[in-house]
Motif scaffolding. Structure first.
Motif, PDB file in Angstrom:
ATOM      1  N   THR A 106      28.908   2.611 -28.975  1.00 12.85           N
ATOM      2  CA  THR A 106      27.936   2.432 -30.049  1.00 12.85           C
ATOM      3  C   THR A 106      26.512   2.370 -29.496  1.00 12.85           C
ATOM      4  N   LEU A 107      26.338   1.671 -28.373  1.00 15.07           N
ATOM      5  CA  LEU A 107      24.990   1.559 -27.803  1.00 15.07           C
ATOM      6  C   LEU A 107      24.483   2.920 -27.331  1.00 15.07           C
ATOM      7  N   ILE A 108      25.343   3.710 -26.718  1.00 15.91           N
ATOM      8  CA  ILE A 108      24.912   5.048 -26.271  1.00 15.91           C
ATOM      9  C   ILE A 108      24.541   5.896 -27.495  1.00 15.91           C
ATOM     10  N   GLU A 109      25.410   5.871 -28.480  1.00 16.06           N
ATOM     11  CA  GLU A 109      25.174   6.692 -29.676  1.00 16.06           C
ATOM     12  C   GLU A 109      23.861   6.297 -30.362  1.00 16.06           C
ATOM     13  N   ARG A 110      23.675   4.978 -30.527  1.00 13.20           N
ATOM     14  CA  ARG A 110      22.450   4.491 -31.182  1.00 13.20           C
ATOM     15  C   ARG A 110      21.210   4.790 -30.364  1.00 13.20           C
ATOM     16  N   ALA A 118      16.250   7.432 -30.151  1.00 13.43           N
ATOM     17  CA  ALA A 118      15.263   8.126 -29.317  1.00 13.43           C
ATOM     18  C   ALA A 118      15.012   9.536 -29.836  1.00 13.43           C
ATOM     19  N   GLY A 119      15.881   9.989 -30.725  1.00  7.39           N
ATOM     20  CA  GLY A 119      15.762  11.345 -31.247  1.00  7.39           C
ATOM     21  C   GLY A 119      16.028  12.399 -30.177  1.00  7.39           C
ATOM     22  N   VAL A 120      16.975  12.083 -29.314  1.00  2.00           N
ATOM     23  CA  VAL A 120      17.269  12.964 -28.178  1.00  2.00           C
ATOM     24  C   VAL A 120      18.705  13.469 -28.305  1.00  2.00           C
ATOM     25  N   VAL A 121      18.914  14.741 -28.020  1.00  2.00           N
ATOM     26  CA  VAL A 121      20.280  15.271 -28.001  1.00  2.00           C
ATOM     27  C   VAL A 121      20.711  15.406 -26.535  1.00  2.00           C
ATOM     28  N   PRO A 122      22.043  15.363 -26.301  1.00  2.00           N
ATOM     29  CA  PRO A 122      22.543  15.341 -24.919  1.00  2.00           C
ATOM     30  C   PRO A 122      21.960  16.456 -24.037  1.00  2.00           C
ATOM     31  N   VAL A 178      15.048   7.129 -21.422  1.00  2.00           N
ATOM     32  CA  VAL A 178      13.692   7.061 -20.854  1.00  2.00           C
ATOM     33  C   VAL A 178      13.167   8.462 -20.583  1.00  2.00           C
ATOM     34  N   ASP A 179      11.857   8.525 -20.519  1.00  2.00           N
ATOM     35  CA  ASP A 179      11.203   9.805 -20.248  1.00  2.00           C
ATOM     36  C   ASP A 179      10.096   9.560 -19.227  1.00  2.00           C
ATOM     37  N   ARG A 180       9.984  10.434 -18.256  1.00  2.00           N
ATOM     38  CA  ARG A 180       9.011  10.230 -17.186  1.00  2.00           C
ATOM     39  C   ARG A 180       7.601  10.037 -17.754  1.00  2.00           C
ATOM     40  N   ASP A 181       7.262  10.844 -18.723  1.00  2.00           N
ATOM     41  CA  ASP A 181       5.910  10.758 -19.293  1.00  2.00           C
ATOM     42  C   ASP A 181       5.840   9.775 -20.456  1.00  2.00           C
ATOM     43  N   GLY A 182       6.879   9.755 -21.258  1.00  2.00           N
ATOM     44  CA  GLY A 182       6.852   8.937 -22.473  1.00  2.00           C
ATOM     45  C   GLY A 182       7.305   7.505 -22.267  1.00  2.00           C
TER      46      GLY A 182
END
Lengths: 353, 205
Positions: free
Chosen positions: B40-44, B49-53, B16-20
């Motif tokens: 698998t769910l975390i990885e997917r 989301a196109g987000v890196v850690p 999740v993203d505060r703005d998005g």
């Protein structure tokens, strides 16, 4: 200089939260948080108590291990975790944490077999000690509160066979139960050992489980300690009913003698039958002085080389899990996929899940 | 951005993203496969989301109530992930995920196994749309719920089979933005371990 993989191992199969860090076969950290004290009032490991304790111990134990090894998280090459056998709820804490940690760090994850990990412990050496090879094939006798297993290890990463195991109680469990019977605290192993030191091991002839010819036909390499435990209880009850003083040292020594006798006799017999002149001991019961001494005597007499890793690597720990992970990497095994679960009965033939 | 994980019912993972808003939410409703699916769910979720850690500012952990074994998988994963990225864990009560932007009082009821349910009551949300818990979480036998919940008839009842990590993550974002405290740092087991100290030895003969 060759650069061996830096692996962090996570072990949560029973009541010990173990985090170990190794570089190849070099032991850098072996940190353990035990919930043993919380189980003492119940006389044995309570799965739910153990699982709750793992969750709370995980982070502090991780931090302590990294500090001990002098390693930063971003230096790690891989994570290894016990996926079984063990207590399902306890295993799942480690599995959930290991998957998330590997993903957060973007490094591969190896799900490994706890019992094969015990054998892997013998790969390890301290940074100031020379490397030593794990000589193979070897027979391995793994004895703890949860397991009593006899393995034939031809290749640590690829070929492990279960020769036999307990058909009822684990040996360590029998120690706990007999200790209780004698009014000694939990865990029973060290207490029995202490009491037995001044006792006569031949005072009472307790049964040796699965050693009669008819049992050997079906259960040559298997163990049974439930009957022994009951035999000790009967003997003590009968003595007390007669108003006799029960000599705790004699009962402890005679019981311990029976356990040590069966364990070592079967392990040595397997070595001889298979023509494997090597025996490796692992598991917490290795702390038992009589088991170690008898194994040494009998191995010497049979011309078998006995190996016993340091006690801190014989009891459940994360370093042995990391060591097995490092060996799998060294042998070119692919990482585990993310879909493995906790398998409370994972067979030893499944070295990597 | 936050990664949110809740395994108090099934397994739900969101980014999740505060703005998005909710970028991705993935669910596995099977209540007995948390350990298998969590990775698998975390990885997917991160990939989709196109987000890196390194972009995350924390990990939201659902602290229950919920069946213990599954609940722990999510908490262990959330804590380990946060540790791995060197960011804080935001621990929240799982029922709170259903009580964002409430206009009317709500009774949340979830399965607690052993013929019991876990319940919490909420008043209409505050001026920021954040949950206002009235009571709970507590355990009750399903047939006694009506008696045990004070003012039962004044609540809309929601028997939730899943706790969605998306709104849950947004709750984390909004609490943080509002400078509010997170929830309990310990799991909400609501029940002691199922064990009694041994009553002493039984004779065998």
């Amino acid at each position: 200089m060759k650069r061996e993989p830096l692996v962090l191992g996570i072990e949560t199969s029973c009541d010990e939260t173990g985090i170990g860090i190794v570089r190849g076969t070099t032991l850098l950290a072996n940190t353990i948080a035990s919930s043993m004290d919380e189980h003492a009032r119940y006389g044995g490991v309570v799965p739910e108590v153990a699982a709750r304790a793992h969750l709370e111990a995980l982070r502090p134990t991780l931090e302590a291990a990294l500090a001990e090894a002098g390693v930063a998280l971003n230096e790690l090459d891989a994570i290894a975790v016990t996926s079984g056998p063990g207590l399902a709820g306890a295993l799942m804490v480690g599995v959930g944490a290991a998957k998330a940690l590997a993903l957060a760090l973007g490094i591969p994850l190896y799900a490994v077999n706890h019992l094969v990990g015990h054998v892997g412990a013998d790969l390890l050496h301290a940074p100031d000690e020379p490397e030593h090879e794990l000589e193979l094939p070897t027979v391995a006798l793994l004895v703890s509160g949860g397991h009593t297993s006899l393995l034939l290890v031809r290749d640590l990463a690829n070929d492990v066979e279960l020769l036999g195991e307990t058909i009822d109680d684990a040996a360590g469990e029998a120690f706990d139960k007999v200790a209780r019977l004698l009014g000694l605290p939990y865990p029973g192993g060290p207490e029995i050992d202490r009491a037995a030191a001044t006792g006569d091991p031949n005072a009472i002839r307790f049964p040796r489980g699965l050693t009669a010819p008819k049992d050997l036909a079906r259960h040559r390499d298997d163990f049974s300690f439930s009957g022994l435990k009951t035999a000790v209880a009967r003997w003590v009850e009968a003595a007390r009913d007669r108003g006799d003083d029960v000599s705790v040292p004699d009962v402890a020594a005679s019981f311990r003698e029976s356990v040590a006798d069966v364990l070592t006799a079967k392990a040595i017999a397997a070595c001889q039958r298979l023509e494997v002149p090597r025996l490796l001991l692992g598991g917490g019961v290795v702390a038992n002085a009589r088991v170690r001494a008898m194994a040494q005597e009998r191995a010497d007499a049979a011309g078998i080389t006995l190996r016993i890793p340091p006690l801190s690597l014989c009891t459940d720990n994360g370093a042995m899990i990391a060591a097995l992970g490092a060996r799998l990497i060294a042998e070119g095994h692919e990482p585990s996929t993310l879909t493995f679960g906790a398998d409370s009965t994972l067979p030893v033939t499944t070295i990597q899940a | 951005m936050l990664l949110a994980i809740d395994t108090s019912a099934g397994t739900s993972v969101a980014v999740v993203d505060r703005d998005g808003g909710i970028l991705v939410q993935l669910d596995e409703t099977d209540t007995r496969r948390h350990a298998e699916v969590i990775g698998t769910l975390i990885e997917r979720a991160m990939t989709e989301a196109g987000v890196v850690p390194a972009q995350l500012s924390g990990v939201v952990a659902g602290m229950g109530p919920g069946p213990f074994t599954g609940l722990r998988v999510g908490i262990a994963a959330a804590r380990a992930y946060a540790f791995g990225i060197g960011k804080p864990v935001v621990s929240l009560i799982s029922h709170d995920a259903l009580a964002l932007d409430l206009r009317e009082p709500l009774l949340v009821v979830t399965d607690a196994r052993r013929r019991e349910v876990a319940w919490s009551t909420y008043a209409a949300s505050d001026e920021l749309g954040l949950p206002v818990r009235v009571a709970g979480p507590f355990l009750a036998a399903p047939e006694l719920l009506q008696k045990e919940v004070d003012g039962y008839d004044g609540y809309r009842r929601w028997d939730a089979a899943t706790i969605p990590a998306g709104p849950f993550g947004m709750l984390g974002e909004r609490l943080f933005a509002a400078g509010r405290r997170a929830g309990p740092s310990e799991p909400l087991y609501l029940r002691p371990p199922d064990v009694t100290p041994s009553a002493g030895l039984k004779r065998v003969s």
